[in-house]
Write a protein that holds these residues in place. Sequence first.
Motif, short mmCIF file in Angstrom:
data_model
loop_
_atom_site.label_atom_id
_atom_site.label_comp_id
_atom_site.label_asym_id
_atom_site.label_seq_id
_atom_site.Cartn_x
_atom_site.Cartn_y
_atom_site.Cartn_z
N ARG A 160 -5.80 -10.36 1.52
CA ARG A 160 -6.26 -10.58 2.63
C ARG A 160 -5.87 -9.75 3.64
N LYS A 161 -5.51 -8.65 2.84
CA LYS A 161 -5.74 -6.75 4.07
C LYS A 161 -4.44 -7.01 5.21
N GLU A 176 -0.57 -6.43 5.58
CA GLU A 176 0.34 -5.36 5.52
C GLU A 176 1.72 -6.30 5.58
N SER A 206 0.25 -1.31 -0.34
CA SER A 206 0.20 -0.45 0.10
C SER A 206 1.37 1.46 -0.99
#
Lengths: 255, 255, 255, 255
Positions: B174-175, B177, B140
């Motif tokens: 899967r979100k 980080e 991200s």
Amino acid sequence: MEEIKINMIERPELKKTILIEGLPGIGLVGKLAGDHLKDELKAVKFAELTSTYLPPQVSIQDDGTVKLVNMEMYYWKGKENDIILLLGDFQGLTPESQYYIADRILDFGKDYDLRRLYTLGGLGTGAITHTPRVFGAATSKNLVSELEEYGIVFKGGGAIFGASGLLLGLSIPRKIEAVCLMGETHGQIIDAKSAEAVLQILTKILGVEVNMNELKKKARQTEDQINKMSQMIDTHRKSVERQQELLDENPFYIR
Amino acid sequence: MEEIKINMIERPELKKTILIEGLPGIGLVGKLAGDHLKDELKAVKFAELTSTYLPPQVSIQDDGTVKLVNMEMYYWKGKENDIILLLGDFQGLTPESQYYIADRILDFGKDYDLRRLYTLGGLGTGAITHTPRVFGAATSKNLVSELEEYGIVFKGGGAIFGASGLLLGLSIPRKIEAVCLMGETHGQIIDAKSAEAVLQILTKILGVEVNMNELKKKARQTEDQINKMSQMIDTHRKSVERQQELLDENPFYIR
Amino acid sequence: MEEIKINMIERPELKKTILIEGLPGIGLVGKLAGDHLKDELKAVKFAELTSTYLPPQVSIQDDGTVKLVNMEMYYWKGKENDIILLLGDFQGLTPESQYYIADRILDFGKDYDLRRLYTLGGLGTGAITHTPRVFGAATSKNLVSELEEYGIVFKGGGAIFGASGLLLGLSIPRKIEAVCLMGETHGQIIDAKSAEAVLQILTKILGVEVNMNELKKKARQTEDQINKMSQMIDTHRKSVERQQELLDENPFYIR
Amino acid sequence: MEEIKINMIERPELKKTILIEGLPGIGLVGKLAGDHLKDELKAVKFAELTSTYLPPQVSIQDDGTVKLVNMEMYYWKGKENDIILLLGDFQGLTPESQYYIADRILDFGKDYDLRRLYTLGGLGTGAITHTPRVFGAATSKNLVSELEEYGIVFKGGGAIFGASGLLLGLSIPRKIEAVCLMGETHGQIIDAKSAEAVLQILTKILGVEVNMNELKKKARQTEDQINKMSQMIDTHRKSVERQQELLDENPFYIR
């Protein structure tokens, strides 16, 4: 873990849909044509296909974030026909995975009133031409007759490998009309001119207008990059040859 | 027989866990960094992953007993975050197995309150550098911003292969980080100096202190062994190239 | 179609069974030793393993009939221990199949009161020796201690590939005692002398007496055939090297 | 998607059926013989086998339409025995797929009162012969005796790869009589003369009469095409060698 997974970003309602495949292949003709069509139509990404059959890698994007290797589906709503574009940087790594992915794409099409498929590619001749012809192959004689009117050259002999070929072959039992358009190309260079020839005919068939300026620019940009990419192109060529060999050889595997 | 099997040695309770992957790759940078961190933290082995996707072999240990090829998981309890280290001598042999193993590791992480992943590797430049930089890629933009503060260089282009890449790519849906830290390295030598650079930044991020003396010694020992290992390194290089070729080539498999 | 199929010819009752693997490998040491032991003990064939993981071929026998490629199991009833011999002309073609076949063999052993495994092979040194040593590797330190008394050399380092290695590695979680005996050998010749060295020690351990004359003859016959087979041996050598490379390289598949 | 799919065009009732396999192999002997027999008997296509194990491609036919790669089954009704011909341009690409396809063919035969199999191939000698012999291998000694009367040469040694071999090997546990007829051939040329020799004997066994003129013509046509195809032949030869090497090497995969 699913071998092939399609992640829906949006669920558009599409009618009388035409699916156009522009995955990488000889001369990158199909990919260049498909990507350009997507850009000019401002088609909207609505689905992503990821797969254990694609290379195990992520690409690093300009903002430092990563993207898992995938194929992408875009849609565009037209007057008579809606369009789905199947694009990507890779095809399935193994022969078997080519079948599984093509089959899955056709299953995917079922939900979108799929009427016809165009697969885009290059036909390598080993010669440089300034006015590339567009060759065709289709799932029925009616289609051949219909498309010859657009100046597409149909002649027997040869084979079409991978998605561009299998999407046709697997369309036959499903009774889906499908055509492969192949731009005449050298085979060892990235050929935006051949892509333009394919697109000129495809857009006439589709009845859409597409500005070719960006594709022409890309052709020039691409040529600037050719030195840098020459090694890659060479690798590409060898790969195509090797794959062709693999396919040619294996029939004789046996006595 | 299960394709991937995780054998639990101990079942620790871990909180706010950070998983760090240090499997072999370019310059062995990730493996050197991961192994050193494990040694210095005196992390505890709590699980072993064996798989039909790993080489079909056992290694002979100093006492004459054998060990089946595996990946090993170690844990270390920290103040703010607990750590899991994923280490080993091999990665999955086939492209598909790379996906299956990475996916399984992320499933494994679910039981341990996994908050973030760091995958460690080398970025081969073909040049010798005395002050290797550390490059990054993340899942991200927020992560990119956060980590740029540590002097990690984020720039677009290129790809990350195998576990270091796939653990990132499969973390996105899967979100979770996830970041890959890549030490600048020649690419054809085992590079403990690059591993040290990666570890300097990683330990700062983690807020742990690690003595680098042993890693420096390892670097010297390693260099003593380089003559002996030069053939292996050459093989390694060719393998990386070949794998890269395979990946580069296969997209063009088709026309 | 089952990937691995075991066809029972006879269902003997065996007790305190020792399984001895003598499949082809470096110098054909294990196969020569295993085949000779079978001949001298007049062991009885009681099971055949066929598999899609073995080469897709039949061999033509002297009477003009064909035999599908297989592995064969023989039994011999001893005073203290019964013996099963696992013999054949091939091993599994892919890394994964090596795991599946070794696992299946160990499952098979369950029905026969399996107490210990000996896997037989060669340790390639690249040098000609007239008094080949026998090296060992085992699943436990106790076994190492026990077997050192027979003059077997245990030293760390290196790896054992394929069935000879995996049968050991997969025996550990099953708590089966297993040992690999490796005859010192050049690596590029079919080495009946090394096979004899292995068999001298193995028969002492087993407490059986075996006439070595036929093995000595085989050694001479074999040497007569070496010219004819030299190409095959070279191929063999390259294969071993290539496999070793494959295994060495793949760990570094990634950065 | 099914790995192997058989599409029925017609469902003939066949009795005392003899299945004849003529897929490509050394010298294309089996394919030439099988195709010619089909043409002369005017056998009727009644089933098509498509498979993910075959090359991922379509061939372009003379009318511009495409055909998915397949194997084809033809039938012919005889006085004593009906005949099924198994023909095609390719065999399974991987060793495992060779097993699966051969097994599926034998399952298919169950519905047709299958009594005997003839698989057709070439035996490469590396020498040019003007009066090629026909070699045989069979599933039983009775068959050997019966067929020796037709001048077929049975001698031990060697192996039969792929469908021609596996159809025999997998017939044994099914108690189906099966024979491989191999025409003596150089190995590096497409050999219609050897195909004729095989067919002369096969038709005598079958009690059918077949005009060989077209096969003789094909032989001449083929020789005209040899220059064009010489590269393919070379590729073919290398492939056979490589496959042979693969098979020879893998047994020694291990120590």
